[in-house]
Design a protein around this motif. Structure first.
Motif, mmCIF file in Angstrom:
data_model
loop_
_atom_site.group_PDB
_atom_site.id
_atom_site.type_symbol
_atom_site.label_atom_id
_atom_site.label_comp_id
_atom_site.label_asym_id
_atom_site.label_seq_id
_atom_site.Cartn_x
_atom_site.Cartn_y
_atom_site.Cartn_z
ATOM 1 N N ILE A 163 6.772 20.562 0.952
ATOM 2 C CA ILE A 163 7.898 19.673 1.272
ATOM 3 C C ILE A 163 9.223 20.362 0.974
ATOM 4 O O ILE A 163 10.140 20.368 1.811
ATOM 5 C CB ILE A 163 7.778 18.361 0.472
ATOM 6 C CG1 ILE A 163 6.536 17.575 0.918
ATOM 7 C CG2 ILE A 163 9.038 17.507 0.634
ATOM 8 C CD1 ILE A 163 6.207 16.394 0.009
ATOM 9 N N HIS A 204 6.858 17.700 6.678
ATOM 10 C CA HIS A 204 6.262 16.397 7.004
ATOM 11 C C HIS A 204 4.774 16.364 6.659
ATOM 12 O O HIS A 204 4.275 15.377 6.110
ATOM 13 C CB HIS A 204 6.459 16.088 8.487
ATOM 14 C CG HIS A 204 7.873 15.749 8.850
ATOM 15 N ND1 HIS A 204 8.616 14.821 8.162
ATOM 16 C CD2 HIS A 204 8.676 16.212 9.836
ATOM 17 C CE1 HIS A 204 9.818 14.728 8.703
ATOM 18 N NE2 HIS A 204 9.882 15.560 9.724
ATOM 19 N N PHE A 207 4.030 15.762 3.025
ATOM 20 C CA PHE A 207 3.935 14.359 2.602
ATOM 21 C C PHE A 207 2.540 13.800 2.900
ATOM 22 O O PHE A 207 1.981 13.043 2.092
ATOM 23 C CB PHE A 207 4.997 13.524 3.309
ATOM 24 C CG PHE A 207 6.367 13.629 2.716
ATOM 25 C CD1 PHE A 207 6.693 12.943 1.553
ATOM 26 C CD2 PHE A 207 7.338 14.426 3.314
ATOM 27 C CE1 PHE A 207 7.960 13.041 1.001
ATOM 28 C CE2 PHE A 207 8.612 14.533 2.767
ATOM 29 C CZ PHE A 207 8.923 13.837 1.605
ATOM 30 N N GLY A 227 1.385 8.614 8.326
ATOM 31 C CA GLY A 227 2.229 9.798 8.426
ATOM 32 C C GLY A 227 1.759 10.732 9.523
ATOM 33 O O GLY A 227 2.562 11.329 10.241
ATOM 34 N N GLY A 265 13.077 9.748 8.329
ATOM 35 C CA GLY A 265 12.538 8.639 7.552
ATOM 36 C C GLY A 265 13.397 7.404 7.506
ATOM 37 O O GLY A 265 13.331 6.640 6.531
ATOM 38 N N GLU A 315 6.166 8.811 4.473
ATOM 39 C CA GLU A 315 6.865 9.516 3.408
ATOM 40 C C GLU A 315 7.112 8.608 2.213
ATOM 41 O O GLU A 315 6.913 9.003 1.059
ATOM 42 C CB GLU A 315 8.169 10.094 3.949
ATOM 43 C CG GLU A 315 7.951 11.127 5.043
ATOM 44 C CD GLU A 315 9.231 11.810 5.482
ATOM 45 O OE1 GLU A 315 10.284 11.551 4.845
ATOM 46 O OE2 GLU A 315 9.184 12.601 6.432
ATOM 47 N N GLY A 335 12.561 14.476 0.513
ATOM 48 C CA GLY A 335 12.934 13.535 1.557
ATOM 49 C C GLY A 335 14.428 13.539 1.816
ATOM 50 O O GLY A 335 14.876 13.442 2.969
#
Length: 495
Positions: free
Chosen positions: A287, A311, A314, A333, A386, A396, A422
């Motif tokens: 991440i 992505h 996550f 996700g 997100g 996420e 994030g």
């Protein structure tokens, strides 16, 4: 309805043959698109007349189980349940959109009908991976995608396509060897390759589970991709044609994360518990690394490619928590990433087709020249970062929540770091929009002769635009059908 599972696989296989053999080049593309459309309709029909059979952890809605190699006790065993069904539909939808897009946009490098045929063969491999309930059959379908995807990248890609295709093949073959050894280890110890019977780990001793999970985890980490095994991904995405990038990001990566849930965690739960801290740590590293590298990227497709590393980090973090919340976060996700990143690659391809470059510095002011395309790019970007209300939010957010709820200093730290990741995701997507869509038009954008968005492009992009909003507003579209099988898997792992 069980026979429909075979139909879902047979339609794209037949379509690939027809597309490759028809003498008319455009006729081949149209025929392949029709086959992809029929496969999509067949996948939707799997939703009807559901009845969860069996008493094990996996209770398929529909199932086909016939002898394949009786002397080796191998069976052609297919099934679909709430974990695999969203990915089956995502596969058939994205393949249909890519084939339809190719009807009007054939990249340089070869016959468009051959490209459509290869995409349909890749679809067979992906669908078979999600439907297989026999480990050997799973391995076979997992490998089917390798050569046709190699050909798509090497035949219709950019200037560095051959090097990118070789790197993709070498990394995938490395993972395949480990997967084969893992399958052999499990089958030799348990005496069966049936995933339904193996799920829960009762047939395997503890040491075998540890060894099997390690082999499976590394094999699937290559495909996912998990840092530091991700280096094939940016080159493959950047050099692949638009439809190749959409399939790679939208579905191919999900073969790894699905395999991790269905095979690695399901078959070797003790191994999963043993390796969970390492997997979680690497996921969070992916991440952060993915986000930081994206902040330094200057090419649009390469930035989107590296965003996939973050992505999917996550997704893998959710799996690593081994909780129902985390696995649900991983599943939604997966679907959200397929929808939004598929849309992003479609849009990046449209930008490069019109302006001849993907350089962020050369694309300033897109909003002034093409407000429609600019608006869609903004929509896909804020969905990927997100924003609540769009599909990217749920996976996420709940991966972080699952890590925090798991408890303990390690998981709390991983959850906090993932949350920081994030925020970095938002930073690099906002940087992308600032560089590409805002400000005065750059000389490249201002001087380009470009038409409006074509009807075929609208047809290819619209389903993804709608689904990004639908899944964001109604996550039960994905989570509702998966709740029971996910809870069963989580309970087995917790024992």
């Amino acid at each position: 309805m069980s026979a429909l599972l075979v139909v879902v696989l047979a339609l794209p296989a037949a379509g690939a043959m027809v597309a490759a053999l028809l003498p008319g080049e455009r006729a081949g593309r149209v025929a392949g698109t029709v086959a992809a459309a029929l496969a999509f309709v067949a996948s939707l029909l799997l939703w009807f007349d559901r009845s969860a059979g069996g008493t094990g952890v996996i209770r398929p809605w529909h199932e086909v189980d016939v002898a394949w190699a009786p002397a080796l006790d191998l069976r052609f065993h297919l099934g679909v349940d709430g974990i695999s069904y969203p990915l089956v539909v995502l596969t058939t939808l994205l393949t249909l959109l890519c084939c339809a897009y190719t009807v009007g946009h054939v990249p340089a490098g070869g016959r468009g009908s051959a490209l459509v045929a290869l995409l349909l063969v890749v679809e067979v491999g992906m669908l078979g991976t999600f439907l297989a309930l026999d480990l050997v059959l799973f391995f076979v379908f997992f490998e089917v995608v390798l050569l046709p995807m190699y050909a798509v990248i090497a035949g219709w890609g950019g200037a560095g396509r051959r090097a990118a295709a070789r790197k993709f093949a070498l990394y995938t073959l490395f993972g395949s060897v480990l997967l084969l050894v893992g399958v052999f280890t499990v089958v030799a110890s348990a005496g069966t390759a049936d995933i339904v019977a193996l799920t829960g780990g009762a047939a395997l001793p503890r040491g075998t589970q540890h060894a099997a999970f390690a082999l499976f985890a590394v094999a699937f980490a290559v495909k996912s991709p998990l840092w530091p095994l991700h280096t094939w991904l940016p080159a493959a995405h950047t050099q692949a044609p638009t439809v190749g990038s959409v399939i790679l990001a939208g579905v191919l990566l999900k073969m790894g994360t699905y395999g991790l849930i269905r095979v690695a965690v399901g078959v070797a739960p003790e191994g999963a518990r043993w390796a969970a801290p390492v997997l979680g740590t690497l996921a969070v590293a992916a991440i952060i690394v993915g986000a930081l590298v994206c902040l330094a990227q200057s090419e649009i497709k390469r930035l989107i490619a590296y965003s996939s590393v973050g992505h999917m980090g996550f997704v893998l973090l959710g799996v690593a928590t081994l909780t129902a919340t985390g696995i649900q976060a991983a599943l939604i996700g997966n679907v959200a990433h397929g929808i939004l990143t598929g849309l992003l690659f479609f849009l990046a391809g449209a930008v490069k087709d019109r302006f001849g470059t993907g350089d962020l510095a050369a694309l300033g002011g897109l909003r002034e020249r093409m407000p429609g395309l600019s608006g869609l790019l903004g929509y896909a970007a804020i969905g990927s970062l997100g924003l609540p209300g769009l599909a990217g939010f749920w996976g996420e957010a709940f991966a972080v929540i699952a890590a925090v709820r798991r408890g303990g200093p390690l998981w709390l730290t991983l959850g906090v770091i993932a949350a920081v990741g994030g925020a970095l995701t938002a930073a690099y997507f906002l940087r992308l929009l600032r560089r590409v869509t805002h400000g005065p038009a750059s000389p490249v954008v201002a001087g380009a002769v470009c038409g409006p968005i074509a009807r075929l492009e609208v047809a290819a992009w619209s389903p993804l635009v709608v689904l990004a909003l639908a899944v964001g507003l109604v996550p039960a579209l994905v989570l509702g059908m998966a709740s029971e099988p996910v809870r069963a898997v989580a309970e087995w792992v917790a024992r």
